[in-house]
Design an enzyme around this catalytic site. Structure first.
Site, PDB file in Angstrom:
ATOM      1  N   ARG A 162       0.847  -1.185   0.000  1.00 24.31           N
ATOM      2  CA  ARG A 162       0.000   0.000   0.000  1.00 24.31           C
ATOM      3  C   ARG A 162       0.890   1.245   0.000  1.00 24.31           C
ATOM      4  NH1 ARG A 162      -2.095  -3.493   4.035  1.00 24.31           N
ATOM      5  NH2 ARG A 162      -4.183  -4.309   3.578  1.00 24.31           N
ATOM      6  N   LYS A 186      -1.809  -2.254   8.017  1.00 27.50           N
ATOM      7  CA  LYS A 186      -2.889  -1.660   8.794  1.00 27.50           C
ATOM      8  C   LYS A 186      -2.868  -2.178  10.230  1.00 27.50           C
ATOM      9  CE  LYS A 186      -6.150  -0.833   5.018  1.00 27.50           C
ATOM     10  NZ  LYS A 186      -7.512  -1.127   4.497  1.00 27.50           N
ATOM     11  N   HIS A 270      -2.780   1.579  -5.966  1.00 29.87           N
ATOM     12  CA  HIS A 270      -3.534   0.386  -5.579  1.00 29.87           C
ATOM     13  C   HIS A 270      -3.704  -0.575  -6.752  1.00 29.87           C
ATOM     14  CE1 HIS A 270      -5.124  -0.745  -1.732  1.00 29.87           C
ATOM     15  NE2 HIS A 270      -6.189  -1.284  -2.270  1.00 29.87           N
ATOM     16  N   ARG A 273      -0.941  -3.027  -6.619  1.00 30.35           N
ATOM     17  CA  ARG A 273      -1.220  -4.053  -5.610  1.00 30.35           C
ATOM     18  C   ARG A 273      -2.172  -5.107  -6.176  1.00 30.35           C
ATOM     19  NH1 ARG A 273      -1.645  -4.947   0.016  1.00 30.35           N
ATOM     20  NH2 ARG A 273      -3.738  -5.436   0.777  1.00 30.35           N
ATOM     21  N   HIS A 296      -4.145  -9.413   4.127  1.00 29.40           N
ATOM     22  CA  HIS A 296      -5.564  -9.385   4.467  1.00 29.40           C
ATOM     23  C   HIS A 296      -5.796 -10.174   5.750  1.00 29.40           C
ATOM     24  CE1 HIS A 296      -6.857  -8.640   0.005  1.00 29.40           C
ATOM     25  NE2 HIS A 296      -6.541  -7.536   0.639  1.00 29.40           N
ATOM     26  N   TYR A 305     -10.563 -12.253  -5.802  1.00 35.09           N
ATOM     27  CA  TYR A 305      -9.713 -12.705  -6.906  1.00 35.09           C
ATOM     28  C   TYR A 305     -10.068 -14.117  -7.371  1.00 35.09           C
ATOM     29  CZ  TYR A 305      -6.878  -8.731  -5.477  1.00 35.09           C
ATOM     30  OH  TYR A 305      -6.456  -7.465  -5.155  1.00 35.09           O
TER      31      TYR A 305
END
Length: 327
Positions: A162, A186, A270, A273, A296, A305
């Protein structure tokens, strides 16, 4: 926020998100924006966050839709309110949740946009094909910037990073000889991402030749002295701007947009990514591996995906199964 009561309540909630939940600064900023917007809506009705009713929440969401706010954004704002009132219930500041049993707005699954492989190759080579001969005085600096941008693009694509992750990447987190780097994502969660040979070569070139040039740029522009120049060279950040300064999110976006012009696409960070994840799935990677690289927390986020894996499965089946085609 106009209301002092709302301000105090929001301050306590943000401290809870920051300290107990460990959310990133950007996530906390998004919560602040969404709750402040609801607070302003309530103030027009002479209410505060503690006295909000279920009908207030519903009317707020309806107003957003009437202003053509898309379903995903409305869903995010409702999620922020749910977290707020869950916190207030736990803290015993109220005994009812006005966001309870309000259905989330329908959100269509939006497939992430990705570059094709040939577009990605053209984009990665973009910074190195810039014309750096316009001013002989700046040739060395321009070459250093091009090498830095090339290395950043390679790392973006190799590790599915990111923007915030690449800006805050530390030199000490890079294990170039081993071919991986530590990434803080994150919520300050750490993950290890592999780096392919192209990314390793680009990073080695940048660190050896270009980073020292960028760190020293400020010496010739200001009278900061030897101590400031030393601080620039000793910056803990992996990627730096001129003079060892920290890169901004805007600069990263500008760099990616300029590089993508070579491929004829207006790409965003993004998209790099998503391109990494897309190309891995197309080549047969399992979703758990992709989930680990992307960072994730829940594999349901990565399952967007899945359609790529099914498309590839269908293609292979039609090509190799003797009964796949009508004869």
């Amino acid at each position: 926020m106009a209301s002092e009561a709302n301000s105090r309540l929001l301050s306590g909630f943000l401290d809870y998100l920051r300290i107990e939940k460990g959310l990133a600064a950007l996530s906390i900023s998004a919560y602040t924006t969404d709750i402040c917007q609801f607070s302003e809506f309530l103030e027009k009705r002479n209410r505060v966050l503690l006295t909000a009713r279920r009908i207030d929440v519903r009317d707020f969401l309806q107003q957003l839709f009437s202003h053509r706010v898309d379903g995903r954004s409305v869903g995010r704002k409702l999620s922020a309110l749910r977290h707020l009132y869950r916190y207030l219930l736990l803290d015993k500041k109220l005994d009812h949740d006005p966001s309870l049993n309000i259905e989330s707005p329908r959100q269509w699954k939006v497939l992430p946009k990705a570059l094709a492989r040939d577009e990605m190759e053209t984009m990665l080579a973009g910074p190195l094909t810039r014309d750096t001969t316009t001013s002989p005085r700046n040739t060395k600096e321009s070459a250093a910037l091009a090498a830095r941008d090339h290395a950043m693009l390679e790392v973006f694509y190799a590790g599915a990073l990111r923007v915030t992750e690449i800006i805050n990447a530390k030199w000490e987190d890079l294990k170039l000889d081993a071919g991986y780097m530590l990434v803080r994502g994150k919520g300050d969660k750490e993950r290890v991402v592999p780096l392919g040979k192209s990314a390793q070569d680009a990073l080695a070139e940048y660190l050896k030749q270009s980073r020292p040039v960028l760190a020293a740029c400020k010496q010739s522009r200001t009278s900061g002295g030897a101590s400031e120049a030393l601080a620039a060279r000793n910056s803990p950040l992996l990627f730096i701007a001129r003079g060892g300064r920290k890169l901004t999110r805007q600069r990263i976006w500008q760099m990616v947009r300029a590089a993508s012009a070579f491929s004829g696409r207006a790409a965003s960070p993004h998209m790099l990514r998503h391109s990494c994840a897309t190309h891995m799935v197309e080549n047969g990677a399992d979703l758990r591996t992709v989930q680990t690289i992307l960072g994730h927390a829940d594999i349901s986020t990565t399952q967007v995906y899945t359609h790529l894996a099914l498309d590839r499965l269908r293609t292979v089946y039609q090509k190799h199964h003797p009964r796949a085609k009508a004869r």
